[in-house]
Design a protein around this motif. Structure first.
Motif, PDB file in Angstrom:
ATOM      1  N   ALA A 126      40.653   7.873 -71.906  1.00 27.54           N
ATOM      2  CA  ALA A 126      40.494   8.435 -73.244  1.00 27.54           C
ATOM      3  C   ALA A 126      39.256   7.857 -73.933  1.00 27.54           C
ATOM      4  CB  ALA A 126      41.739   8.166 -74.080  1.00 27.54           C
ATOM      5  N   MET A 127      39.007   6.573 -73.748  1.00 31.79           N
ATOM      6  CA  MET A 127      37.818   5.968 -74.344  1.00 31.79           C
ATOM      7  C   MET A 127      36.540   6.558 -73.742  1.00 31.79           C
ATOM      8  SD  MET A 127      39.187   2.064 -74.596  1.00 31.79           S
ATOM      9  CE  MET A 127      37.772   1.373 -75.391  1.00 31.79           C
ATOM     10  N   ILE A 128      36.566   6.819 -72.453  1.00 27.19           N
ATOM     11  CA  ILE A 128      35.414   7.440 -71.798  1.00 27.19           C
ATOM     12  C   ILE A 128      35.240   8.871 -72.292  1.00 27.19           C
ATOM     13  CG2 ILE A 128      34.537   8.254 -69.571  1.00 27.19           C
ATOM     14  CD1 ILE A 128      35.842   5.709 -68.362  1.00 27.19           C
ATOM     15  N   HIS A 129      36.340   9.594 -72.480  1.00 32.96           N
ATOM     16  CA  HIS A 129      36.251  10.966 -72.981  1.00 32.96           C
ATOM     17  C   HIS A 129      35.659  11.005 -74.390  1.00 32.96           C
ATOM     18  CE1 HIS A 129      38.970  12.183 -69.670  1.00 32.96           C
ATOM     19  NE2 HIS A 129      38.256  13.300 -69.765  1.00 32.96           N
ATOM     20  N   ILE A 130      36.032  10.059 -75.233  1.00 27.97           N
ATOM     21  CA  ILE A 130      35.469  10.012 -76.581  1.00 27.97           C
ATOM     22  C   ILE A 130      33.949   9.804 -76.505  1.00 27.97           C
ATOM     23  CG2 ILE A 130      35.389   8.663 -78.722  1.00 27.97           C
ATOM     24  CD1 ILE A 130      37.823  10.439 -78.554  1.00 27.97           C
ATOM     25  N   ALA A 131      33.507   8.928 -75.623  1.00 23.31           N
ATOM     26  CA  ALA A 131      32.069   8.696 -75.466  1.00 23.31           C
ATOM     27  C   ALA A 131      31.363   9.949 -74.963  1.00 23.31           C
ATOM     28  CB  ALA A 131      31.831   7.535 -74.502  1.00 23.31           C
TER      29      ALA A 131
END
Length: 61
Positions: free
Chosen positions: A38-43
């Motif tokens: 999820a953190m990678i998707h936000i980036a």
């Protein structure tokens, strides 16, 4: 409708979709692979969405 405009619209919709689900996952506040993804998707959304908006603005029919 030309191809860059259509592709940018599809990319923007996809970014919004993944961003929405990433925020939902981050609100669960559980450690693990899903949180990291999820953190990678936000980036990725923060980089792709502005580009899609620029392409939409420059290729408006």
């Amino acid at each position: 409708m030309n191809m860059p405009f259509a592709t940018a619209v599809i990319g923007l919709v996809t970014s919004i979709w993944f961003g929405f689900h990433a925020v939902r996952e981050l609100k669960r506040d559980k450690e693990g692979h899903s949180r990291n993804a999820a953190m990678i998707h936000i980036a990725m959304v923060s980089m792709l969405a502005p580009f899609c908006l620029i392409v939409i603005a420059t290729h408006w029919p």
